[in-house]
Each structure stands twice: as C-alpha cells, then as structure tokens.
Design a protein around this motif. Structure first.
Motif: not given
Length: 418
Positions: A180-182, A250-256, A150-158
C-alpha cells in the motif's frame, strides 16, 4: 535479492546488516560508527566514503572496521589515503572522485547510510537506490535538489529518513503494508493521507532565537556556530542559525510524504525534545519525543523496521521539564517562506536555493558577508533564475548546470557587496 526488496515484502526480517556509510568522518558518520561498533553481531560495515579532508581518521575507520572499499570525493586525497591504508595493513580498495563515492554506494550491501553534506550526495543517493539498497537518508540535499530523479529511482518505501524531524514524522504515521506504500519514505499513510491535516516540523530556533532582523546585522561566525542544542558541521550549523536548514526540511517533508506545502508548518521548540508532529483531521496530534541525540534516528535508519536497544539514553521522566512552542518569526528568518516558494516551483529551483546558500555560508564564515545577507543573496539568485518548463523532464545534467550557475551568480553578488 537485497534487503531493500526483502524488507518491503517481509519487515519482520532481522538478519545481520551489511552497511555502507557515506560521509563517515562527519558528525553523522562518526555517530553511525558508534552505533554499529556497539552491536557487532547486528551490523557489519563493508564500505566507507568521505570528502577527503580527514584522511587520517578515514584510514583509522577503514582499518578498525575491516572494510572492503573506501572512497574519497577529493581525487587529490586518494594517494595519501592509499599510503596510509597500506602502512596499516589494510587491503581495502580505494576509489576517488564523486564517481568513486557513488560506486561505493552501489556495492553489495543491505543498507546505505548517506551522511554526506551538500549536493555531492545526489549521485550516491541515486546509485544506492538504483542498486536496490535500503537508503538511510541523512543527506537531505540530494533529495531536495534531485527530487524528480530520486522519485524515479526509488521504490515506494525504499528511503528511511534519518533527519530527526523526518524520522519523527515517519513514526507518527500509521504503518501500512508494503503493497500500500505510495511515497518514498517508510511511514507514509498511503490511502489514508486525507486523514492528515498538517505536518508540524519543530525548530530549535538556533542561537539567535528571539532576535529581530536588525539584531542579526552584526552577528559573527563564532556566534552562529554556537548552536544551543546540536553538535554539527559548520555549514549545517550556520544553516540552523539562518533557518535555511528548516526550509530544506520543509521541502524534504513534502517530497518524502507527498503532503502539500500549505499543510506543512514550522514551530519553534527550543528544547528539541519533540522532533516533529502529525496533526490529524479529528483534532488529534501524534508527536515523537526523544533527547536531541542523532544516534537514535541513525540506529533506526540502519536497523529499520527494528529498533537498536540502548542506541542513546531516553528522556528522564522523573525530572521536571518544560517544553515550549512559539511561532516562527518570518521577518527575521525568511528562509522557510522562501524555501516553500522554491519547493512549489520545483524543477531546478531547489538546486539553485541550495547552491547559492552554500556559497553564501562560505562567504559568511570567511567574514566576507553579513549574516542577514546569506538569505538575501539566496533570494536574489533564486529570483534571477530562468525557470524551465515545470512539466519538462529533469536530468542530472540540468541539476548540475543549475547548481554551477547559482554558485557563480552568488559569488558575483557577494563580491559586489564586499
């Protein structure tokens, strides 16, 4: 250029949104339809997808909304759905199987709301992101089990989080310009992340709040499904009772939000009015408060960055209220600590955690497994997993292989315990 790119460049845009709803017959999907049908000048639903267990409702939704395409994850339900649609005068295209759901997720639209439950949502999440759609994400499992993909597919802030906790966290972060979104989620503080001391995720505590581990040995499915605050499907409701759902969050918050696990804390807040908080290094804490009504985060997810007037009633500030916060009992509810370990391990470990839990919950609901044994089974399966090199690239095939192995192993352990 679709709305994902447009809004990242120009958040002021408030054009009418074309929306695809995945999981339309579930709790999230039906509430999303309430939101869009209440404001037809602002939203138009162009596609629907569901598992296939309620094709009558799916056909009703498709006809009422005049959608162009409908998908069912269960291929066996496609013929029945097609017949129902034709009987009711709908010419909507019918797609079948997980690949059909993913195809609907990638159709031309502005926003995809992914409200599918479980690992089935991963391919659809990836399809929506790769097609450049703004993704209103309620299917946390797809992000959790497929994090690197998902990280690879998504633009920052998508991604706009729809889980009430992550919706809350995103609003507690200062908004920064798109450039500035990362991180994956809107609301990230970008370079100011060092000002965040910790994220505080609230949990209602579920129906068994305050009970000891010994007290939980004899609880029944009926008791576990009697959630004191939220109305949800059976799997998510049991996950709330075990607090597996909070571990996934918790895992979702870490990834987001790119916040380390040691800076994410869970507290029990039975009133479910404060949905989460961000504590900053200067000692201040920002909290998001609203009634426990999922229409609020759903509306924000599909209308981002604007709000939908009247999405749900607000808090009645003229009525006396008491809000309480208690520490989590990790002995009675070990799922959150286990999730932190799994999330830190990365790779396919989250997929194993999620899959083993789904099998254990099914066994509990079928009265083949005791309630405390749900998380015990998950822990055993996770401990037996042969972890790949954490630096190795993760593929969709790896995720699905880990998912399948975990389900088989969980079933074996459950059968032995019967």
């Amino acid at each position: 250029m679709r709305i994902a790119e447009q809004l990242l460049q120009d958040p002021s845009s408030s054009q009418r949104r074309e929306v695809v709803i995945l999981g339309s017959t579930g709790s999230i999907g039906t509430q999303a339809i309430e939101v869009v049908t209440a404001d037809p000048d602002r939203f138009r639903v162009t596609g629907l997808a569901a598992g296939g267990g309620r094709i009558d409702l799916l056909a009703d939704q498709a006809c009422a909304l005049g959608v162009e395409a409908v998908a069912v994850a269960d291929p066996a339900a496609a013929a029945g759905l097609t017949a129902l649609l034709r009987e009711r005068g709908s010419a909507a295209k019918v797609l079948a199987g997980p690949e059909g759901v993913a195809e609907v997720a990638s159709l031309p639209c502005d926003v995809v709301l992914n409200g599918i439950t479980g690992a089935l949502g991963l391919e659809s999440t990836l399809a929506a992101l790769r097609a450049g759609r703004l993704l209103a994400l309620a299917n946390k499992e797809s992000l959790i089990i497929g994090g690197p993909l998902v990280r690879e597919a998504a633009q920052p802030g998508q991604i706009v989080p729809v889980d009430s906790e992550h919706f809350a966290l995103a609003q507690c972060f200062p908004r920064v310009p798109a450039a500035e979104l990362t991180s994956l989620a809107q609301g990230q503080v970008g370079a100011r992340l060092d000002e965040v001391r910790r994220l505080v995720i609230t949990a209602s505590g579920g129906p068994f709040r305050g009970r000891t581990r010994a007290d939980l040995a004899a609880v029944t499915p009926e008791q576990a499904l009697a959630h004191p605050t939220w109305s949800m499907g059976p799997v998510i409701t049991v996950n709330c009772a075990t607090l597996v759902n909070k571990g996934l969050e918790v895992i979702e918050a870490h990834l987001l939000f790119d916040v380390p696990f040691d800076r994410i804390e869970v507290v029990v807040h039975p009133q479910s009015v404060i949905h989460s908080m961000v504590e900053f290094t200067d000692g201040s804490t920002l909290a998001q408060a609203s009634p426990p009504d999922m229409r609020i985060p759903i509306a924000y997810g599909i209308a981002w960055p604007h709000r939908v007037s009247g999405a749900a009633p607000a808090i009645d500030w003229t009525t006396a209220q008491n809000w309480t916060f208690d520490p989590l009992d990790h002995d009675a509810f070990p799922a959150v600590g286990l999730a932190c370990e799994v999330g830190a391990a990365g790779g396919t470990a989250p997929a194993v955690y999620n899959a083993a839990n789904e099998e254990a919950v099914a066994a509990f609901l079928d009265r083949r497994l005791a309630f405390p044994a749900i998380v015990d089974t998950v822990a055993r399966v996770v401990s037996e997993q042969q972890r790949a090199d954490p630096g190795a690239a993760l593929s969709l095939a790896d995720v699905y292989a880990a998912d399948e192995w975990a389900r088989i192993r969980a079933r074996e352990l459950i059968a032995r315990s019967a």
